[in-house]
Design a protein around this motif. Structure first.
Motif, short mmCIF file in Angstrom:
data_model
loop_
_atom_site.label_atom_id
_atom_site.label_comp_id
_atom_site.label_asym_id
_atom_site.label_seq_id
_atom_site.Cartn_x
_atom_site.Cartn_y
_atom_site.Cartn_z
N GLY A 1 0.80 -1.22 0.00
CA GLY A 1 0.00 0.00 0.00
C GLY A 1 0.83 1.27 0.00
N VAL B 1 0.22 4.11 -2.92
CA VAL B 1 -0.33 5.39 -2.48
C VAL B 1 0.45 6.53 -3.10
CG1 VAL B 1 1.08 5.64 -0.39
CG2 VAL B 1 -1.20 6.65 -0.47
N GLY C 1 -5.99 -0.62 -2.13
CA GLY C 1 -6.27 0.29 -1.01
C GLY C 1 -5.34 1.49 -1.02
N GLY C 2 -4.05 1.27 -1.32
CA GLY C 2 -3.09 2.36 -1.36
C GLY C 2 -3.37 3.34 -2.48
N ILE D 1 -6.23 4.02 -3.96
CA ILE D 1 -7.43 4.79 -3.65
C ILE D 1 -7.14 5.83 -2.57
CG2 ILE D 1 -9.71 4.62 -2.58
CD1 ILE D 1 -10.12 2.02 -4.10
N ALA D 2 -6.34 5.44 -1.58
CA ALA D 2 -6.00 6.37 -0.50
C ALA D 2 -5.23 7.56 -1.04
CB ALA D 2 -5.19 5.64 0.57
N GLY E 1 -8.71 4.04 2.49
CA GLY E 1 -8.65 2.82 1.70
C GLY E 1 -9.33 1.65 2.37
N THR F 1 -6.86 -3.49 8.99
CA THR F 1 -7.04 -2.38 8.05
C THR F 1 -6.61 -1.07 8.67
OG1 THR F 1 -8.85 -3.50 6.90
CG2 THR F 1 -8.72 -1.11 6.70
N VAL G 1 -3.89 1.31 7.14
CA VAL G 1 -4.29 2.68 6.78
C VAL G 1 -3.35 3.69 7.39
CG1 VAL G 1 -6.05 4.43 7.23
CG2 VAL G 1 -6.71 2.22 6.27
#
Length: 266
Positions: free
Chosen positions: A79, A83, A155-156, A158-159, A166, A189, A193
């Motif tokens: 991630g 990111v 997730g990364g 999107i974050a 994420g 998570t 995060v």
């Protein structure tokens, strides 16, 4: 901007995050955009609050021995790389495109909330079967690094792109790909995060996109709001909470879509 209003915004987003199980960034970005911040600045500033809230939650879960550090580390390793890609894209995409994409993300969040509810029901059913037939679920398959890579990378990205944690995708993906329970996926998570938000925040800060004082005010308010939300949750109807939050997301989605098209025409 009045710092007390920002602190109040942090409390509200933290409260909603505690009630609905989603990061406050998904609400902070549209609100900051409504107050006149460009989407990239709103996303960068939002990550300050996301990081502080995730840090608070991670510490709490560490103390209660609920955190799977190995899983969190593996997800974080992927991630923190993607990111950076998301944050780079956010600085180079037109603000109108970011607004439209964020609107689509909010609509996806509505779907994922329904998916999460389905996963919880499935998990409860599986637990019931497990109690009757332990041999069916006694063996948990070994997860490959590729599964963690898919969760962390998505997730990364999107974050970094939208300034959210994420977790909106990482919790359901852990249940689907890793076979984790909701209860174990949420602490993992939060820890991931925290690392991902710190990585994205570093790039945004390097490029001067972060408004630190507003971000810290929102983050401090978010820490307080999360604690209030988690205590209020047991006293409210789950159906009412989900309905209200989906309505909020839908309204914000329409607003961001409108902003995207208006700015695209200017």
């Amino acid at each position: 901007m009045n710092l007390l209003i920002l602190f109040g915004l942090g409390i509200c987003t933290g409260l909603l995050a505690g009630l609905f199980g989603l990061g406050g960034g998904i609400l902070i970005v549209p609100v900051l955009n409504l107050w006149g911040f460009p989407v990239v600045t709103a996303a960068a500033t939002s990550l300050v609050g996301v990081f502080l809230t995730a840090l608070s939650g991670t510490i709490r879960y560490s103390w209660t021995k609920q955190l799977n550090c190995r899983n969190a580390l593996q997800i974080s390793l992927f991630g923190v790389l993607t990111v950076q890609i998301g944050a780079w894209l956010a600085r180079h995409l037109p603000d109108s495109w970011l607004a439209i994409c964020f609107s689509l993300l909010l609509l996806a969040a509505i779907y994922l909330m329904g998916l999460r509810k389905t996963l919880i029901n499935t998990e409860s059913f599986a637990s019931l079967l497990d109690s009757n037939s332990p041999e069916i679920f006694s063996e948990k398959p070994t997860n490959s690094p590729w599964e963690f890579a898919k969760i962390g990378c998505l997730g990364g990205a999107i974050a970094g792109l939208f300034g959210i944690g994420g977790g909106i995708v990482m919790v359901p993906l852990q249940v689907l790909l890793l076979g984790e329970s909701i209860a174990s996926a949420v602490p993992t998570t939060l820890a991931a995060v925290m690392a991902i938000a710190a990585s994205g925040l570093a790039q945004y800060a390097w490029n001067g996109n972060v408004l630190w004082i507003p971000g810290l005010c929102i983050g401090c308010g978010g820490i307080l709001g999360v604690q209030l939300g988690t205590r209020l949750l047991p006293h409210l109807s789950a159906t009412l909470i989900n309905t209200l939050f989906r309505l909020i997301l839908f309204v914000l989605s329409l607003y961001m879509m409108r902003q995207g098209f208006v700015r695209g025409l200017v």
